[in-house]
Design a protein around this motif. Structure first.
Motif, mmCIF file in Angstrom:
data_model
loop_
_atom_site.group_PDB
_atom_site.id
_atom_site.type_symbol
_atom_site.label_atom_id
_atom_site.label_comp_id
_atom_site.label_asym_id
_atom_site.label_seq_id
_atom_site.Cartn_x
_atom_site.Cartn_y
_atom_site.Cartn_z
ATOM 1 N N MET A 1 0.796 -1.247 -0.014
ATOM 2 C CA MET A 1 -0.059 0.017 -0.196
ATOM 3 C C MET A 1 0.857 1.425 0.054
ATOM 4 S SD MET A 1 -3.173 -1.009 0.288
ATOM 5 C CE MET A 1 -3.631 -2.700 0.397
ATOM 6 N N THR A 2 0.337 2.256 -0.581
ATOM 7 C CA THR A 2 1.251 3.511 -0.391
ATOM 8 C C THR A 2 0.623 4.488 0.730
ATOM 9 O OG1 THR A 2 -0.497 4.583 -1.743
ATOM 10 C CG2 THR A 2 1.279 3.629 -3.123
ATOM 11 N N ALA A 3 1.623 5.292 1.105
ATOM 12 C CA ALA A 3 1.329 6.154 2.232
ATOM 13 C C ALA A 3 0.240 6.454 2.257
ATOM 14 C CB ALA A 3 2.438 6.900 2.391
ATOM 15 N N LEU A 34 -15.499 -4.251 1.498
ATOM 16 C CA LEU A 34 -14.191 -3.738 1.486
ATOM 17 C C LEU A 34 -14.126 -2.383 1.534
ATOM 18 C CD1 LEU A 34 -11.833 -4.948 -1.488
ATOM 19 C CD2 LEU A 34 -12.332 -2.411 -1.077
ATOM 20 N N PHE A 35 -13.238 -1.928 2.325
ATOM 21 C CA PHE A 35 -13.202 -0.550 2.746
ATOM 22 C C PHE A 35 -11.984 0.057 2.333
ATOM 23 C CE2 PHE A 35 -15.419 -2.594 6.076
ATOM 24 C CZ PHE A 35 -16.563 -1.785 6.188
ATOM 25 N N GLU A 36 -11.833 1.185 1.339
ATOM 26 C CA GLU A 36 -10.822 1.641 0.884
ATOM 27 C C GLU A 36 -10.580 3.188 0.729
ATOM 28 O OE1 GLU A 36 -8.510 1.229 -3.430
ATOM 29 O OE2 GLU A 36 -10.347 0.282 -3.252
ATOM 30 N N THR A 37 -9.708 3.559 1.163
ATOM 31 C CA THR A 37 -9.353 4.965 1.627
ATOM 32 C C THR A 37 -10.032 5.822 0.162
ATOM 33 O OG1 THR A 37 -7.378 4.695 2.739
ATOM 34 C CG2 THR A 37 -7.815 6.915 1.774
ATOM 35 N N GLY A 38 -11.002 6.836 0.576
ATOM 36 C CA GLY A 38 -11.273 7.779 -0.476
ATOM 37 C C GLY A 38 -12.708 7.213 -1.113
ATOM 38 N N LYS A 67 -5.928 -4.059 -5.659
ATOM 39 C CA LYS A 67 -6.426 -5.154 -5.716
ATOM 40 C C LYS A 67 -6.349 -6.128 -6.808
ATOM 41 C CE LYS A 67 -10.459 -2.519 -5.354
ATOM 42 N NZ LYS A 67 -10.015 -1.322 -5.211
ATOM 43 N N GLY A 68 -5.844 -5.530 -8.006
ATOM 44 C CA GLY A 68 -5.705 -6.517 -8.885
ATOM 45 C C GLY A 68 -6.294 -6.079 -10.179
ATOM 46 N N PRO A 90 -2.997 -10.843 -2.927
ATOM 47 C CA PRO A 90 -3.315 -11.466 -1.368
ATOM 48 C C PRO A 90 -3.958 -10.720 -0.334
ATOM 49 C CG PRO A 90 -1.085 -11.893 -2.501
ATOM 50 C CD PRO A 90 -1.597 -10.666 -3.187
ATOM 51 N N GLU A 91 -3.733 -9.510 -0.423
ATOM 52 C CA GLU A 91 -4.287 -8.451 0.734
ATOM 53 C C GLU A 91 -5.730 -8.636 0.594
ATOM 54 O OE1 GLU A 91 -0.177 -7.142 -0.622
ATOM 55 O OE2 GLU A 91 -2.198 -7.707 -1.629
ATOM 56 N N VAL A 92 -6.436 -9.035 -0.519
ATOM 57 C CA VAL A 92 -7.832 -8.802 -0.643
ATOM 58 C C VAL A 92 -8.305 -9.891 -1.320
ATOM 59 C CG1 VAL A 92 -7.903 -6.180 -1.073
ATOM 60 C CG2 VAL A 92 -7.698 -7.739 -3.018
#
Length: 110
Positions: A1-3, A34-38, A67-68, A90-92
């Protein structure tokens, strides 16, 4: 993930329904959230809870660095209405093969 960018995935108990043109396309009490920033929370529904018989695969593909690659499906009057990550990062991994719609109706928790 980016900062500053974060994704979390969890099993939900919300009752989620998706309709289009008065027809129920999906209904589930076991969405993966699925919760994603923004971005708004997205409800990924198991294929068993989706009327896949009504959907036609689309040629559209998109890539998300987090996510891919997403594949899309359409209705005759609604192109690219739904997408899924068939081989997510893998993270999702919990969203693998689950369908996500732009418009969902959350009816409450189970």
């Amino acid at each position: 993930m980016t900062a500053g960018h974060r994704i979390t995935v969890e099993q939900g108990t919300e009752h989620v329904r998706v309709t289009h043109g008065g027809q129920v396309l999906a209904e589930s009490r076991r969405p993966v959230l699925l919760f994603e920033t923004g971005l708004p929370v997205r409800y990924y529904l198991p294929p068993e809870d989706v009327r896949t018989d009504l959907l036609t695969p689309s040629d559209k593909r998109t890539h998300c660095p987090f996510k891919g690659d997403a594949s899309y499906w359409s209705l005759p009057d609604a192109p690219d209405l739904v997408w899924a990550y068939l081989y997510p990062k893998p993270e999702v991994a919990a969203v693998k093969g689950h369908f996500c719609f732009y418009e969902t109706e959350v009816l409450g928790t189970a």
